[in-house]
Design a protein around this motif. Structure first.
Motif, short mmCIF file in Angstrom:
data_model
loop_
_atom_site.label_atom_id
_atom_site.label_comp_id
_atom_site.label_asym_id
_atom_site.label_seq_id
_atom_site.Cartn_x
_atom_site.Cartn_y
_atom_site.Cartn_z
N SER A 134 0.73 -1.30 -0.06
CA SER A 134 0.01 -0.13 0.05
C SER A 134 0.95 1.29 0.03
N ASN A 136 -0.47 4.11 1.31
CA ASN A 136 -0.85 4.54 2.25
C ASN A 136 -0.19 4.44 3.70
N SER A 138 -0.42 5.39 6.62
CA SER A 138 -1.23 5.07 7.93
C SER A 138 -1.57 3.64 7.92
N GLU A 139 -1.93 3.26 6.79
CA GLU A 139 -2.51 1.90 6.53
C GLU A 139 -1.24 1.15 6.67
N ASN A 140 0.07 1.52 6.10
CA ASN A 140 1.26 0.65 6.30
C ASN A 140 1.66 0.45 7.78
N ALA A 142 -0.26 0.78 10.43
CA ALA A 142 -1.13 0.08 11.19
C ALA A 142 -0.64 -1.35 11.21
N TYR A 143 -0.62 -1.71 9.89
CA TYR A 143 -0.36 -3.15 9.72
C TYR A 143 1.13 -3.62 10.31
N PHE A 166 -7.11 -3.43 12.53
CA PHE A 166 -6.62 -3.19 11.10
C PHE A 166 -7.63 -3.52 10.09
N SER A 169 -10.54 -1.01 10.03
CA SER A 169 -10.25 0.26 9.38
C SER A 169 -9.68 0.11 7.75
N TYR A 170 -9.38 -0.97 7.46
CA TYR A 170 -8.89 -1.28 5.95
C TYR A 170 -9.34 -2.69 5.41
N SER A 173 -7.74 -3.53 2.21
CA SER A 173 -6.35 -3.39 1.95
C SER A 173 -5.68 -4.51 1.40
N TYR A 175 -3.09 -5.70 2.39
CA TYR A 175 -2.60 -6.77 3.34
C TYR A 175 -3.86 -7.56 3.95
#
Length: 261
Positions: A134, A136, A138-140, A142-143, A166, A169-170, A173, A175
């Protein structure tokens, strides 16, 4: 001549008479009951003693046989328990090896991801089918936070709500298949089989192109095996072999098929 013989004879008879008078024969009372009953009681007592001794021998042998049977049963129980422990250890070893492979693949993916930045390449090479990364931040983050709880901190119980958060929220994703698989593995380790099954099924049904599908199918087979559903377990294991023949999961699936047949 007659006189000569008669004289000694008379003398002998006199001596006998004197001896009889000096030592009279003992008088036995007719009314006494001690002669015959004493002999009978003695004989009866001997038979009773022998019977009692035989009873004690029989009882001792019976108790010995009971003890031997109990010891034999204990040995059989111990052998059965040892077999169960051996199978459990073998099963757990397979799981540990699979987790280690997952960890190595995840580390490789993350290292590759770091090497590709800041080029922002959307696809990172992997030893298995490609995994997207990703863009993103924030996404990275969080993961990565959830994964680090497993790989670095080893806070496995705390990692469960992190992966759940996670995915909330995604949900779409890149992930997501990995997150579902990690979450399923953590739940599986806690023996929360129903929730783990849900996560692995989502990997298989929602992300058919993910490199986690073969491992998820293997886990579904293992869950079915733990639930004593041999037929379902074999279906999952055979599906891994048929659809992912060259994967590590297929080798493990073949071993389980052999063990169950």
């Amino acid at each position: 001549m007659i006189k000569t013989v008669t004289r000694p004879l008379l003398i002998a008879m006199s001596l006998v008479s004197i001896g009889v008078s000096a030592n009279p024969a003992p008088v036995t009372e007719i009314g006494r009951s001690s002669r015959v009953p004493v002999t009978t009681t003695t004989a009866t007592g001997t038979v009773e003693q022998r019977l009692a001794a035989l009873e004690r021998v029989v009882e001792a042998r019976a108790e010995a046989q009971i003890r031997m049977q109990q010891q034999l049963q204990l040995l059989l129980d111990e052998v059965s328990e040892l077999r169960g422990v051996t199978e459990t250890h073998s099963y757990q070893l397979d799981e540990i090896l699979q987790r280690q492979r997952d960890i190595y693949q995840e580390i490789e993916r993350r290292v590759s991801s770091v090497q590709q930045q800041p080029a922002a390449t959307n696809v990172v090479p992997d030893s298995t089918p490609s995994v997207s990364v990703s863009t993103n931040v924030s996404e990275n983050d969080a993961y990565e936070k959830a994964v680090n709880m497993v790989l670095k901190d080893r806070r496995y119980d705390a990692a469960i709500p992190e992966f759940e958060s996670f995915l909330r929220s995604y949900p779409n994703s890149v992930y997501a298949p990995n997150a579902h698989y990690w979450l399923g593995q953590l739940l599986f380790n806690n023996n929360d089989l129903a929730k783990a099954k849900t996560q692995f099924e989502r990997v298989v049904s929602n992300f058919p192109d993910s490199n986690k599908v073969s491992a998820a199918l293997l886990k579904l087979g293992q869950i079915a095996e733990r639930e004593n559903n041999k037929a379902l377990a074999l279906r999952y294991f055979n599906r891994v072999v048929a659809e992912h023949a060259s994967s590590t999961s297929a080798r493990l699936a073949r071993e389980r098929i052999t063990a169950l047949q």
